[in-house]
Design an enzyme around this catalytic site. Structure first.
Site, PDB file in Angstrom:
ATOM      1  N   LYS A  24      50.427  48.072  42.668  1.00 45.79           N
ATOM      2  CA  LYS A  24      49.772  48.652  42.216  1.00 45.79           C
ATOM      3  C   LYS A  24      50.708  50.543  41.795  1.00 45.79           C
ATOM      4  CE  LYS A  24      46.263  46.507  44.877  1.00 45.79           C
ATOM      5  NZ  LYS A  24      46.815  45.347  45.002  1.00 45.79           N
ATOM      6  N   LYS A  33      41.259  49.739  47.218  1.00 44.84           N
ATOM      7  CA  LYS A  33      41.974  49.257  47.140  1.00 44.84           C
ATOM      8  C   LYS A  33      42.973  49.217  48.122  1.00 44.84           C
ATOM      9  CE  LYS A  33      42.622  48.010  42.661  1.00 44.84           C
ATOM     10  NZ  LYS A  33      42.895  47.096  41.678  1.00 44.84           N
ATOM     11  N   ARG A  50      44.025  37.636  33.213  1.00 39.38           N
ATOM     12  CA  ARG A  50      46.108  38.028  33.639  1.00 39.38           C
ATOM     13  C   ARG A  50      46.605  37.550  32.368  1.00 39.38           C
ATOM     14  NH1 ARG A  50      49.423  36.646  37.820  1.00 39.38           N
ATOM     15  NH2 ARG A  50      48.291  38.711  39.019  1.00 39.38           N
ATOM     16  N   ARG A  59      40.193  35.640  35.305  1.00 39.71           N
ATOM     17  CA  ARG A  59      39.787  34.914  36.742  1.00 39.71           C
ATOM     18  C   ARG A  59      38.127  36.058  36.712  1.00 39.71           C
ATOM     19  NH1 ARG A  59      44.693  37.133  38.731  1.00 39.71           N
ATOM     20  NH2 ARG A  59      44.071  38.850  37.250  1.00 39.71           N
ATOM     21  N   ARG A  85      35.402  40.888  43.274  1.00 44.64           N
ATOM     22  CA  ARG A  85      36.928  40.196  42.593  1.00 44.64           C
ATOM     23  C   ARG A  85      36.575  38.755  42.246  1.00 44.64           C
ATOM     24  NH1 ARG A  85      38.600  39.622  48.897  1.00 44.64           N
ATOM     25  NH2 ARG A  85      36.590  38.462  48.850  1.00 44.64           N
ATOM     26  N   ASP A 115      47.145  42.480  34.618  1.00 40.74           N
ATOM     27  CA  ASP A 115      46.162  42.382  35.030  1.00 40.74           C
ATOM     28  C   ASP A 115      45.069  43.247  33.808  1.00 40.74           C
ATOM     29  OD1 ASP A 115      46.619  40.427  36.976  1.00 40.74           O
ATOM     30  OD2 ASP A 115      46.344  41.661  38.743  1.00 40.74           O
ATOM     31  N   GLU A 175      46.532  46.732  36.864  1.00 41.79           N
ATOM     32  CA  GLU A 175      47.573  46.337  38.222  1.00 41.79           C
ATOM     33  C   GLU A 175      48.750  45.811  37.164  1.00 41.79           C
ATOM     34  OE1 GLU A 175      47.037  44.141  42.011  1.00 41.79           O
ATOM     35  OE2 GLU A 175      45.713  45.162  41.974  1.00 41.79           O
ATOM     36  N   ASN A 181      51.532  42.867  38.150  1.00 38.24           N
ATOM     37  CA  ASN A 181      51.900  42.436  39.124  1.00 38.24           C
ATOM     38  C   ASN A 181      53.845  41.664  38.219  1.00 38.24           C
ATOM     39  OD1 ASN A 181      49.840  41.841  40.761  1.00 38.24           O
ATOM     40  ND2 ASN A 181      49.162  41.457  38.520  1.00 38.24           N
TER      41      ASN A 181
END
Length: 323
Positions: free
Chosen positions: A130, A165, A215, A230, A238, A278, A286, A288
């Site tokens: 993050k 978050k 993603r 997603r 979410r 993301d 984000e 990842n």
């Protein structure tokens, strides 16, 4: 160019925990074996260093069977030096806790022994999933990282609709939305902030989430041509698959490609062979780097073989190091 057979070690969660129908590490293993390379696995707890010796691990060399249930068999088990492998892939799932941190130091020592590790252990430490967003703030939504409850309230006053978050969450765990009415903001701050002891990330809510939390996969500095959107289901905010989101593979949009192609070579140059970016709308939320997924979902829905793209990149960087 004809490649010689190479040996690869996966540092991962227990093989018994793999969900092979969706696991990206499994897809990597399958493609490596298909190309004639050999595959081995260990867990972070099996890494070991002793002065005067290289980093070793209790390793299981495996062969994939093609069976859905008994998907591998062990051909050999024993302690081996990591430098004896042509490449080591760090695929341990988050959370990035103290033991994960220590594992990156052991893997960095293995690099000093001459081992090639993907993703780079130092890069894993330098790019918390993050907080790495701070460097690329021009592509992100308005974001706040703080321990201050007062600062969070001011951010809410400014942006009205926000997402909160924890910095160490995964799979959508601990994510909250607070709308203009501010309902439950105090309780949520207390839950995440723990009286000022824990940092929290706060971002402006992006209504484009209804179309999915996308993603994008950056592989060897290149952007995969398909993404997995997603999409939240029902009243859920979410989109994470672990939180019940529906994964829908889509072609990479031109506007997203521009952002991804600006970031991809920067991250690849730091030893990040694989990155999961993301995006919601045209904003990066984000970065990842620990064990990005979605290989199989994209391949199953589009036919594009992400694992083949990844192994192409892995073979290239490994072969360069060996030549």
């Amino acid at each position: 160019m004809t490649l010689s057979t190479m040996n690869f070690l996966f540092v991962a969660d227990p093989l018994s925990s793999f969900k092979t129908y969706k696991d990206s590490a499994f897809a990597m293993m399958r493609e490596l074996q298909r190309r004639g390379h050999t595959v081995a696995a260990c867990e972070p707890q099996h890494l070991q260093w002793q002065s005067g010796q290289p980093v070793t691990a209790l390793v299981r060399r495996i062969e994939l069977t093609g069976d859905a249930d008994d998907w591998y068999r062990v051909s050999h088990q024993g302690r081996e030096a990591l430098r004896d492998f042509d490449g080591v892939l760090m695929r341990k799932d988050p959370p990035f806790d103290s033991e994960y941190f220590y594992a990156t130091h052991l893997l960095e020592q293995a690099e000093r022994d001459g081992t090639r590790v993907f993703n780079s252990p130092r890069a894993l430490r330098d790019h918390p999933e993050k907080l790495a967003l701070m460097e690329f703030a021009q592509y992100a939504p308005p974001t706040l990282v703080t321990r201050s409850a007062e600062a969070i309230r001011h951010f809410h006053d400014e942006h009205k609709d926000i997402i909160l978050k924890p910095l160490d969450g995964m799979g959508g765990m601990g994510i909250f939305r607070v709308g203009p009415d501010g309902m439950n903001l105090g309780s949520i701050i207390e839950t995440l902030n723990r009286g000022g002891h824990t940092s929290v990330m706060v971002q402006r809510y992006l209504p484009e989430i209804v179309d999915g939390d996308k993603r994008l996969l950056l592989i060897g500095g290149q952007v995969a041509p398909f993404v997995l959107a997603r999409i939240p289901q029902g009243s859920e905010v979410r989109g994470n698959l672990a939180a019940g989101g529906k994964g829908v593979a889509q072609p990479l949009r031109d506007e997203d490609r521009v952002v991804a192609e600006a970031m991809a070579p920067v991250l690849a140059g730091r030893g990040l062979l694989l990155v999961g970016l993301d995006m919601i709308g045209n904003r990066v939320t984000e970065i990842n780097v620990t064990s990005p997924t979605c290989f199989q979902e994209i391949q199953q829905q589009t036919g594009f073989d992400v694992a083949a793209m990844f192994v192409d990149a892995l073979e290239t960087v490994t072969q360069v190091a060996l030549s």
